[in-house]
Design a protein around this motif. Structure first.
Motif, PDB file in Angstrom:
ATOM      1  N   ALA A   1       1.440  -3.921  -5.075  1.00  0.00           N
ATOM      2  CA  ALA A   1       0.699  -2.938  -4.291  1.00  0.00           C
ATOM      3  C   ALA A   1       0.972  -3.091  -2.807  1.00  0.00           C
ATOM      4  O   ALA A   1       0.992  -2.098  -2.070  1.00  0.00           O
ATOM      5  N   LEU A   2       1.196  -4.319  -2.324  1.00  0.00           N
ATOM      6  CA  LEU A   2       1.346  -4.535  -0.888  1.00  0.00           C
ATOM      7  C   LEU A   2       2.573  -3.836  -0.306  1.00  0.00           C
ATOM      8  O   LEU A   2       2.434  -3.068   0.656  1.00  0.00           O
ATOM      9  N   PRO A   3       3.791  -4.061  -0.822  1.00  0.00           N
ATOM     10  CA  PRO A   3       4.934  -3.395  -0.190  1.00  0.00           C
ATOM     11  C   PRO A   3       4.890  -1.879  -0.289  1.00  0.00           C
ATOM     12  O   PRO A   3       5.239  -1.177   0.671  1.00  0.00           O
ATOM     13  N   LEU A   4       4.453  -1.350  -1.428  1.00  0.00           N
ATOM     14  CA  LEU A   4       4.390   0.104  -1.566  1.00  0.00           C
ATOM     15  C   LEU A   4       3.295   0.700  -0.687  1.00  0.00           C
ATOM     16  O   LEU A   4       3.481   1.758  -0.072  1.00  0.00           O
ATOM     17  N   SER A   5       2.163   0.016  -0.600  1.00  0.00           N
ATOM     18  CA  SER A   5       1.082   0.520   0.248  1.00  0.00           C
ATOM     19  C   SER A   5       1.475   0.457   1.722  1.00  0.00           C
ATOM     20  O   SER A   5       1.139   1.352   2.504  1.00  0.00           O
ATOM     21  N   ALA A   6       2.170  -0.609   2.109  1.00  0.00           N
ATOM     22  CA  ALA A   6       2.626  -0.711   3.495  1.00  0.00           C
ATOM     23  C   ALA A   6       3.618   0.393   3.825  1.00  0.00           C
ATOM     24  O   ALA A   6       3.586   0.984   4.912  1.00  0.00           O
ATOM     25  N   LEU A   7       4.509   0.693   2.884  1.00  0.00           N
ATOM     26  CA  LEU A   7       5.445   1.798   3.097  1.00  0.00           C
ATOM     27  C   LEU A   7       4.690   3.111   3.240  1.00  0.00           C
ATOM     28  O   LEU A   7       4.985   3.924   4.130  1.00  0.00           O
ATOM     29  N   ALA A   8       3.707   3.326   2.377  1.00  0.00           N
ATOM     30  CA  ALA A   8       2.919   4.555   2.462  1.00  0.00           C
ATOM     31  C   ALA A   8       2.192   4.638   3.799  1.00  0.00           C
ATOM     32  O   ALA A   8       2.121   5.705   4.421  1.00  0.00           O
ATOM     33  N   ALA A   9       1.651   3.510   4.273  1.00  0.00           N
ATOM     34  CA  ALA A   9       0.955   3.507   5.557  1.00  0.00           C
ATOM     35  C   ALA A   9       1.909   3.843   6.693  1.00  0.00           C
ATOM     36  O   ALA A   9       1.562   4.590   7.620  1.00  0.00           O
ATOM     37  N   ALA A  10       3.131   3.302   6.638  1.00  0.00           N
ATOM     38  CA  ALA A  10       4.121   3.597   7.675  1.00  0.00           C
ATOM     39  C   ALA A  10       4.504   5.072   7.662  1.00  0.00           C
ATOM     40  O   ALA A  10       4.626   5.715   8.720  1.00  0.00           O
ATOM     41  N   LEU A  11       4.695   5.634   6.471  1.00  0.00           N
ATOM     42  CA  LEU A  11       5.066   7.046   6.363  1.00  0.00           C
ATOM     43  C   LEU A  11       3.923   7.948   6.806  1.00  0.00           C
ATOM     44  O   LEU A  11       4.144   8.991   7.444  1.00  0.00           O
ATOM     45  N   ALA A  12       2.676   7.570   6.486  1.00  0.00           N
ATOM     46  CA  ALA A  12       1.523   8.365   6.922  1.00  0.00           C
ATOM     47  C   ALA A  12       1.394   8.336   8.442  1.00  0.00           C
ATOM     48  O   ALA A  12       1.078   9.349   9.075  1.00  0.00           O
ATOM     49  N   SER A  13       1.647   7.174   9.040  1.00  0.00           N
ATOM     50  CA  SER A  13       1.582   7.066  10.497  1.00  0.00           C
ATOM     51  C   SER A  13       2.662   7.921  11.152  1.00  0.00           C
ATOM     52  O   SER A  13       2.409   8.606  12.158  1.00  0.00           O
ATOM     53  N   ALA A  14       3.846   7.888  10.575  1.00  0.00           N
ATOM     54  CA  ALA A  14       4.923   8.722  11.109  1.00  0.00           C
ATOM     55  C   ALA A  14       4.586  10.201  10.964  1.00  0.00           C
ATOM     56  O   ALA A  14       4.863  11.012  11.860  1.00  0.00           O
ATOM     57  N   ALA A  15       3.971  10.569   9.847  1.00  0.00           N
ATOM     58  CA  ALA A  15       3.578  11.967   9.644  1.00  0.00           C
ATOM     59  C   ALA A  15       2.525  12.387  10.669  1.00  0.00           C
ATOM     60  O   ALA A  15       2.541  13.520  11.163  1.00  0.00           O
TER      61      ALA A  15
END
Length: 717
Positions: A525-539
Motif C-alpha cells: 500500500a505504501l509505494p502505490l499510495s505515495a505514487l497516488a499522492a504525488a499524482l494528485a498533488s501534480a493534478a
C-alpha cells in the motif's frame, strides 16, 4: 420522575447518555472544561455549564463545581458516566445530600467496592474466589517485601520458592490500567510501587496500591449485572476483555468464545452473590481472571462500563435506560432476557502502537466509519458507533485519547468480526496516528479468530511494529509483486506485460475454496499510495495553473529526469510521457485518471481507487489496500536547528512530573532520566546510551511541548 439530567462527564459517554435521554424525553445538561468548549458533547446538550480550567482536578473531578452546575440549571438527577467521579462514594453522597437523584448504586456499595483491597476481603468472606495479596504503602521496604511474599506464596504453593512468579502492582482506587505495573524481579517492586502510587494519586486522588500474583495467559472475563431496589439481580452473561495494552482493554466481545455453559453459570452465580453481599442497585460489572478451572475475583466496577454496548446488542436492552428507570423505582422482571447472536467492540485511540502506545494529539480532520447503522443506541444488527469526536475535533493532552468505540453485532462471531474488521479497514481517519491498523490486524489474526485470547495476546503476537504496514485488503487484488528491484516497464495505454500471468508467481498462493488473504498487502500500500499522492498533488498544481493548464499532470515535452516527490516515509519517481506512466519500482502500473482528490491506478489489469486528502503538513491516502499517512517533504527546505547528539526530546506535550538525575550524573543505557505526565498517564524518558548528563533543561512541574530538548546525555567513549 427524572425531568432534567446532568451528565458529570465528557466525550463519548456523555453523548451516549444524552441519546437515551432524548428518547425518553428527559432534558440534558452538559458540563465542559475550557478544553472542551467546542466539543460535540457540549453542543448536543439542552444546557451546558462551563467548568473553568482544563485539568481534571479543576473540572470533571470537582464535585463542588458539578453539583453547583446542577443547581444552576435546575437538574434533578446526575449520571456520572464512567471514569472521573463515577466510583467516588463521597460524590454520590454529595449528590444525594443536594436533593438530587443519583444514577448509580448506593454510596455504601460504591465505598465497599471503591477500595480493591477491602473489596477482595469482602468478596472472600462472601465465598467469591480471590487471589492472595498484600498492601504496599509509603516507605515500603525490602524487609516488608520478603515478609509479604512469604505469606503470599506460602498460601499459593506451600513454600516461598515461587518468587519468580510475576507480580502485579495495582491501584486500589479507579481502573483503566492506571496505577498498574508488572514486576518480574523482586528488586524492582519498591520502584514499581512508588510509580504506581504517583499515577494512581494523580488519576484518582488515592495513591493506595496492592500487590498480587500475576496469572499470565489468563482470560479477563467480566459479568454485567443489573439490580433494582426490590432485591432482583440480573446477570447478563459474560464479556471477554482479554486483549489489552497497558492493562487497558482494546477489544471486547460477548459471549466469550472459550467459556462453557458450566463456567458461565459459575461466573454469573459469583457475580450475583457479590452484588447481593453489598446491597447493590443499578448497573455494574464484576470482573474475574479465568485460567483453566481457576476463577479469581479482580474487582467490581460500580458504574456503567465502556464496553456495555456489546451486552446491549446481545441481550436487546438499553442499559442506560434501565439505569434511569431503576433510579425512578422501576422493578426488573424476575428473569433477564435471553441472549442472541454475537457482538464485538473495539476501542479506537489516538495513539501510536509502534511507539509504545504513545498518545497522540492534534486536529482530527476527518472521521468517517462506513456502514454505521446506529449511533449511541442499541440495535438489532449491523454496525454501531459511539464517538466523542467529529470532523475537526481537537485531540488534546488533558484527557484519555479514546476517540470512539466501534461495535459489530451479527448472528455469529464470524459475521460480527468480519463486518467490524472491514468497517475499520475502510474508515477514513485523518489526523493524529491511531491504533486502527493494529485493531484490524487483531481481528484478522488466526489466533483471535480461533478464540485463543488472553491478557498477554499483544505481547505474544507482536502486531504493533511499522513493518506490518497499513491494514490491507482481505483478498489478493494485485497480481505480480512491486519490489523495487524489479525492472521498470513502459506500460502506457492498454499494453500488458507480454509474459502474461505466468510471471505472477510472486503473489500469494490461492486457496481453491476462494481468494487468499494477501499478507503483503499492507507493505504494497505504501509505494502505490505515495505514487497516488504525488499524482494528485501534480493534478492540483495543474488545476491551479494559469499557463498550459490543459496539459496532463506531470507532463514533460522532452523526457529527461523523472518527477520526484519526497515524503518522510518514502520517495516517488515517475515519468508521464506520450507512452503513459512509468513509475520507478512499480512495474505493471498504469495511470487511469488523476484529480486532486482521486487517483485511479491499474496494476496487472486490476484497478485501484486512491482517495487523497491533503492537510497542513500531512497527506492521507485511503484505498482498498489500506490507509496510508504521508508527510510531504519540501523541495527547498528551510534551515533547521540541529539538536546536540544525545538530546532527549519530549515525545508529546505534557508536564514534567519527576526528574531523577542532576547535571554531571552518570547514567546507564535505559535508565529513567525523568517522567512526563500526559493524557492521565506517566511516560518514562530513558537514556538511549550510557554516558553523563551534560545538560538538564527542565524541572518538575514544567509544561513542555513535543520536541522540547529535556536533557542531553554525553555518550561515554
Amino acid at each position: 420522575m427524572i425531568g432534567r439530567l446532568l451528565v458529570a462527564n465528557r466525550g463519548e459517554i456523555a453523548r451516549r447518555v444524552f441519546r437515551t435521554c432524548r428518547d425518553l424525553g428527559i432534558e440534558t445538561v452538559a458540563v465542559f472544561s475550557d478544553a472542551d468548549a467546542d466539543a460535540p458533547h457540549t453542543a448536543e446538550a439542552d444546557h451546558a455549564v462551563r467548568l473553568p480550567g482544563v485539568k481534571p482536578a479543576d473540572t470533571y473531578l470537582s464535585a463542588e463545581k458539578i453539583i453547583d452546575a446542577a443547581r444552576r440549571t435546575g437538574a434533578d438527577a446526575v449520571h456520572p458516566g464512567y471514569g472521573f467521579l463515577s466510583e467516588n462514594a463521597a460524590f454520590a453522597r454529595a449528590v444525594l445530600d443536594a436533593g438530587l437523584t443519583w444514577i448509580g448504586p448506593p454510596p455504601e456499595a460504591v465505598a465497599a467496592m471503591g477500595s480493591k483491597i477491602e473489596a477482595k476481603a469482602l468478596m472472600s468472606g462472601a465465598g467469591v474466589p480471590v487471589l492472595p495479596g498484600f498492601t504496599a504503602g509509603p516507605g515500603y521496604s525490602m524487609d516488608d517485601l520478603e515478609r509479604d511474599l512469604d505469606v503470599v506464596f506460602t498460601r499459593m504453593s506451600g513454600s516461598a520458592s515461587g518468587w519468580s512468579i510475576p507480580l502485579l502492582v495495582k491501584a486500589s482506587a479507579g481502573g483503566g490500567g492506571r496505577g498498574m505495573r508488572i514486576v518480574r524481579l523482586t528488586d524492582d517492586l519498591p520502584g514499581a510501587v512508588e510509580s504506581a502510587r504517583r499515577e494512581a494519586l494523580s488519576a484518582f486522588g488515592d495513591g493506595t496500591v496492592f500487590v498480587e500474583p500475576l496469572l499470565e495467559r489468563a482470560r479477563h472475563i467480566e459479568v454485567q449485572i443489573l439490580a433494582d431496589r426490590h432485591g432482583t439481580v440480573w446477570a447478563l452473561g459474560e464479556r471477554e476483555c482479554s486483549i489489552q495494552r497497558r492493562h487497558q482493554k482494546v477489544v471486547e466481545e460477548t459471549p466469550s468464545p472459550a467459556i462453557s455453559p458450566e463456567m458461565r453459570e459459575r461466573l454469573c452465580d459469583a457475580a450475583i452473590r457479590a452484588a447481593k453481599t453489598i446491597g447493590y442497585v443499578g448497573a455494574g460489572t464484576v470482573e474475574f481472571l479465568v485460567k483453566d478451572d481457576t476463577v479469581a475475583f479482580l474487582e467490581m466496577n460500580t458504574r456503567l462500563q465502556v464496553e456495555h454496548p456489546v451486552t446491549e446488542c446481545v441481550y436487546g436492552v438499553d442499559l442506560v435506560e434501565l439505569q434511569l428507570r431503576i433510579a425512578e423505582g422501576t422493578r426488573l422482571t424476575a428473569s433477564p432476557p435471553r441472549p442472541s447472536g454475537h457482538a464485538v467492540e473495539v476501542r479506537l485511540y489516538a495513539e501510536d502502537p509502534a511507539r509504545d502506545w504513545l498518545p497522540q494529539s492534534g486536529t482530527l480532520h476527518r472521521f468517517d466509519v462506513p456502514g454505521v447503522d446506529a449511533r449511541f443506541a442499541p440495535m438489532s444488527h449491523g454496525l454501531r458507533l459511539d464517538s466523542g469526536v467529529e470532523d475537526g475535533s481537537e485531540i488534546g493532552v488533558h484527557y484519555d485519547p479514546m476517540l470512539a468505540k466501534v461495535v459489530s453485532y451479527g448472528a455469529s462471531r464470524t459475521e460480527a468480526v468480519r463486518r467490524l474488521a472491514t468497517a475499520l479497514a475502510n474508515a477514513r481517519i485523518h489526523g493524529p496516528v491511531t491504533n486502527r491498523d493494529l485493531l484490524v490486524r487483531v481481528l484478522r489474526h488466526e489466533a483471535f479468530l480461533a478464540g485463543d485470547t488472553h491478557t498477554g495476546f499483544l505481547d505474544e503476537h507482536d502486531l504493533t511494529g511499522p513493518e506490518h504496514g497499513p491494514a490491507g485488503p482481505v483478498h489478493d487484488l494485485t497480481g505480480p509483486g512491486y519490489g523495487p528491484s524489479e525492472p521498470v516497464h513502459d506500460l502506457a495505454g492498454p499494453k500488458r506485460d507480454p509474459a502474461g500471468p505466468a510471471h505472477a508467481s510472486t503473489g500469494p498462493a490461492h486457496d481453491p475454496a476462494g481468494p487468499a488473504r494477501d499478507p503483503s498487502a499492507g507493505p504494497r500500500a505504501l509505494p502505490l499510495s505515495a505514487l497516488a499522492a504525488a499524482l494528485a498533488s501534480a493534478a492540483a498544481n495543474r488545476a491551479a495553473a494559469t499557463v498550459q493548464a490543459g496539459l496532463p499532470s506531470g507532463w514533460r515535452n522532452v523526457v529527461s529526469q523523472p518527477q520526484r516527490t519526497a515524503f518522510a516515509e518514502t520517495e516517488v519517481a515517475y515519468r508521464i510521457s506520450r507512452n503513459g506512466l512509468r513509475a520507478e519500482g512499480l512495474p505493471h502500473t498504469n495511470l487511469v485518471s488523476a484529480t486532486p482528490a482521486l487517483v485511479v491506478l491499474e496494476t496487472s489489469g486490476v484497478r485501484h481507487r486512491f482517495a487523497v486528502a491533503r492537510y497542513d503538513g500531512v497527506t492521507h491516502v485511503d484505498s482498498p489496500l489500506g490507509s496510508v499517512r504521508l508527510t510531504p517533504l519540501p523541495r527547498l527546505p528551510e534551515p533547521v536547528v540541529h539538536v546536540a547528539p544525545g538530546s532527549l526530546l519530549a515525545p508529546m506535550p505534557g508536564t514534567v512530573l519527576r526528574v531523577d538525575v542532576k547535571p554531571g550524573d552518570p547514567v546507564g543505557a535505559g535508565q529513567v532520566v525523568m517522567v512526563l505526565e500526559a493524557m492521565k498517564m506517566e511516560h518514562r524518558i530513558t537514556a538511549p546510551t550510557s554516558g553523563t548528563v551534560s545538560a538538564l533543561n527542565v524541572t518538575p512541574g514544567r509544561q513542555v511541548e513535543a520536541g522540547t530538548v529535556l536533557a542531553v546525555i554525553e555518550e561515554r567513549d
